[in-house]
Design a protein around this motif. Structure first.
Motif, mmCIF file in Angstrom:
data_model
loop_
_atom_site.group_PDB
_atom_site.id
_atom_site.type_symbol
_atom_site.label_atom_id
_atom_site.label_comp_id
_atom_site.label_asym_id
_atom_site.label_seq_id
_atom_site.Cartn_x
_atom_site.Cartn_y
_atom_site.Cartn_z
ATOM 1 N N LEU A 207 -5.215 -1.968 -3.145
ATOM 2 C CA LEU A 207 -6.215 -2.715 -2.723
ATOM 3 C C LEU A 207 -5.229 -3.172 -1.128
ATOM 4 C CD1 LEU A 207 -4.872 -6.046 -5.435
ATOM 5 C CD2 LEU A 207 -7.247 -4.335 -5.402
ATOM 6 N N LYS A 208 -5.113 -2.870 -0.730
ATOM 7 C CA LYS A 208 -4.977 -2.635 0.587
ATOM 8 C C LYS A 208 -5.254 -1.771 1.352
ATOM 9 C CE LYS A 208 0.178 -2.797 1.232
ATOM 10 N NZ LYS A 208 1.428 -2.410 1.859
ATOM 11 N N ASP A 209 -4.764 -0.667 1.167
ATOM 12 C CA ASP A 209 -6.249 0.675 1.108
ATOM 13 C C ASP A 209 -7.709 0.472 0.909
ATOM 14 O OD1 ASP A 209 -6.969 4.352 -0.164
ATOM 15 O OD2 ASP A 209 -5.760 3.511 2.037
ATOM 16 N N ALA A 210 -8.086 -0.193 0.251
ATOM 17 C CA ALA A 210 -9.489 -0.966 0.122
ATOM 18 C C ALA A 210 -9.834 -1.734 1.097
ATOM 19 C CB ALA A 210 -10.087 -0.976 -1.522
ATOM 20 N N GLY A 211 -9.081 -2.153 1.706
ATOM 21 C CA GLY A 211 -9.046 -3.058 2.787
ATOM 22 C C GLY A 211 -9.320 -4.555 2.958
ATOM 23 N N LEU A 212 -8.439 -5.105 1.472
ATOM 24 C CA LEU A 212 -7.975 -6.029 1.771
ATOM 25 C C LEU A 212 -6.822 -6.388 2.077
ATOM 26 C CD1 LEU A 212 -10.116 -5.723 -0.991
ATOM 27 C CD2 LEU A 212 -7.950 -7.414 -1.952
ATOM 28 N N SER A 213 -7.031 -7.747 2.606
ATOM 29 C CA SER A 213 -6.072 -8.125 4.132
ATOM 30 C C SER A 213 -4.849 -8.774 2.544
ATOM 31 C CB SER A 213 -6.220 -8.650 4.272
ATOM 32 O OG SER A 213 -6.676 -10.459 3.718
ATOM 33 N N ALA A 214 -3.251 -8.780 3.040
ATOM 34 C CA ALA A 214 -2.211 -9.211 2.527
ATOM 35 C C ALA A 214 -2.721 -11.248 2.336
ATOM 36 C CB ALA A 214 -0.752 -9.118 3.174
ATOM 37 N N ARG A 215 -3.419 -11.551 3.486
ATOM 38 C CA ARG A 215 -3.250 -13.032 2.639
ATOM 39 C C ARG A 215 -4.704 -12.712 1.354
ATOM 40 N NH1 ARG A 215 -4.220 -17.069 7.282
ATOM 41 N NH2 ARG A 215 -2.163 -16.161 7.191
ATOM 42 N N GLN A 216 -5.552 -11.364 1.820
ATOM 43 C CA GLN A 216 -6.808 -12.208 0.228
ATOM 44 C C GLN A 216 -6.025 -11.715 -0.871
ATOM 45 O OE1 GLN A 216 -9.394 -9.823 2.114
ATOM 46 N NE2 GLN A 216 -11.073 -11.399 2.525
ATOM 47 N N ILE A 217 -5.431 -10.547 -0.598
ATOM 48 C CA ILE A 217 -4.352 -9.922 -2.240
ATOM 49 C C ILE A 217 -3.574 -11.246 -2.502
ATOM 50 C CG2 ILE A 217 -2.940 -7.970 -2.904
ATOM 51 C CD1 ILE A 217 -3.688 -6.400 -0.244
ATOM 52 N N SER A 218 -3.196 -11.859 -1.829
ATOM 53 C CA SER A 218 -1.461 -12.659 -1.856
ATOM 54 C C SER A 218 -2.328 -14.387 -2.819
ATOM 55 C CB SER A 218 -0.667 -13.616 -0.830
ATOM 56 O OG SER A 218 -0.175 -14.500 -1.014
ATOM 57 N N ARG A 219 -3.887 -14.246 -2.373
ATOM 58 C CA ARG A 219 -4.493 -15.665 -2.844
ATOM 59 C C ARG A 219 -4.912 -15.017 -4.685
ATOM 60 N NH1 ARG A 219 -7.874 -17.221 2.224
ATOM 61 N NH2 ARG A 219 -6.264 -18.199 3.130
ATOM 62 N N LEU A 220 -5.060 -13.446 -4.915
ATOM 63 C CA LEU A 220 -5.807 -13.212 -5.596
ATOM 64 C C LEU A 220 -4.987 -13.388 -6.512
ATOM 65 C CD1 LEU A 220 -8.145 -10.709 -4.572
ATOM 66 C CD2 LEU A 220 -9.152 -12.807 -5.797
ATOM 67 N N THR A 221 -3.233 -12.708 -6.322
ATOM 68 C CA THR A 221 -2.343 -12.586 -7.236
ATOM 69 C C THR A 221 -0.954 -12.760 -7.494
ATOM 70 O OG1 THR A 221 -1.125 -10.824 -5.894
ATOM 71 C CG2 THR A 221 -2.895 -10.058 -6.927
ATOM 72 N N GLY A 222 -1.505 -14.243 -6.101
ATOM 73 C CA GLY A 222 -0.184 -15.295 -6.477
ATOM 74 C C GLY A 222 1.253 -14.036 -6.348
ATOM 75 N N ILE A 223 0.854 -13.165 -5.646
ATOM 76 C CA ILE A 223 1.837 -12.466 -5.359
ATOM 77 C C ILE A 223 2.042 -13.152 -3.177
ATOM 78 C CG2 ILE A 223 3.256 -10.164 -4.572
ATOM 79 C CD1 ILE A 223 1.287 -9.303 -7.057
ATOM 80 N N GLY A 224 3.974 -12.861 -2.595
ATOM 81 C CA GLY A 224 4.137 -12.753 -1.867
ATOM 82 C C GLY A 224 3.749 -12.188 -0.889
ATOM 83 N N GLN A 225 3.176 -12.686 0.087
ATOM 84 C CA GLN A 225 3.056 -11.530 1.735
ATOM 85 C C GLN A 225 3.730 -10.533 1.926
ATOM 86 O OE1 GLN A 225 -0.195 -12.847 4.765
ATOM 87 N NE2 GLN A 225 0.118 -14.417 3.537
ATOM 88 N N ASN A 226 5.147 -10.579 2.481
ATOM 89 C CA ASN A 226 6.105 -9.207 2.040
ATOM 90 C C ASN A 226 6.394 -8.222 1.517
ATOM 91 O OD1 ASN A 226 6.956 -10.856 4.297
ATOM 92 N ND2 ASN A 226 8.906 -12.121 3.889
ATOM 93 N N THR A 227 6.199 -9.165 -0.100
ATOM 94 C CA THR A 227 6.041 -7.678 -1.299
ATOM 95 C C THR A 227 4.824 -7.265 -0.940
ATOM 96 O OG1 THR A 227 7.527 -9.461 -2.907
ATOM 97 C CG2 THR A 227 6.182 -8.076 -3.661
#
Length: 232
Positions: A207-227
């Protein structure tokens, strides 16, 4: 992020000025649930790396800059703006870029011909090098580097040009959802956190490699940005 003195004027005229700015910054970050990851206070500008999960970066900086400017003008008898317009910021969206940003910030005194990073008093380098955190929360970066020795080894390597302070393009939230759907397939975004660590991290990296920001991924998955930042 970077904040500059108005018209190139000096922001700091004595040790007490540097200490006051760091005190305001620390108190406002604590109050507004942000973390200082790295900092470097130069004579007429400051570089900061803040972690801000609650989107309160503007509040942190407004409170810090306003409090410091009022104190500075009162102490020194200055009149008018202390800082140049609004501070400039950009997101840090992956682990490698984060490490490069920390090194870039700490290397500012050396680039300015002042002294090596290890000899500069007003940056977080000495907090990382000593393992004693005062203003900066050094835990994440030291963990990523494998401890103080790893941090020092990384800091000693010449910059590879990967980090530049400039706005980076972002994909929209709608695009982020679409890309996530393509990558995750039949796995619902909210179910990513239920997967085993290896499978979870592989998807987070994609997901990161595809260009999503950590914040966007966190909002979608509920996973913390540090992880998310550690996923590789």
């Amino acid at each position: 992020m970077i904040a500059k003195g108005s018209g190139g004027q000096n922001l700091f005229e004595c040790d007490e000025d540097y200490l006051a700015f760091l005190s305001y910054l620390s108190k406002n970050c604590e109050k507004l649930s942000a973390l200082v990851r790295a900092y470097c206070l130069m004579t007429n500008h400051v570089h900061l790396l803040l972690e801000d999960h609650d989107d309160r970066l503007s509040e942190v900086m407004k409170a810090t800059i306003t409090s410091y400017a009022l104190r500075f003008n009162s102490r020194a008898g200055h009149i008018g703006h202390v800082f140049q317009q609004r501070f400039k910021s950009q997101p840090i969206e992956d682990e490698g870029y984060l490490l490069q940003a920390v090194r870039y910030i700490h290397n500012n005194p050396a680039k300015a011909g002042v002294c090596p990073a290890s000899e500069y008093r007003w940056s977080s380098f000495h907090e990382y090098a000593s393992g004693v955190s005062a203003v900066a929360d050094t835990s994440l970066i030291l963990d990523m580097c494998g401890g103080v020795d790893g941090f020092l080894d990384f800091s000693a390597v010449a910059e590879d040009g990967g980090y530049r302070f400039a706005q980076r393009s972002r994909i929209s939230e709608a695009q982020a959802r679409e890309v996530a759907g393509q990558i995750l397939g039949k796995i619902a975004p909210a179910d990513v956190k239920t997967l085993g660590r290896e499978s979870r991290d592989a998807l987070l990296f994609d997901l990161k490699d595809a260009g999503l920001s950590a914040r966007q991924i966190s909002r979608l998955t509920g996973i913390g940005q540090n992880t998310i930042a550690r996923a590789r």
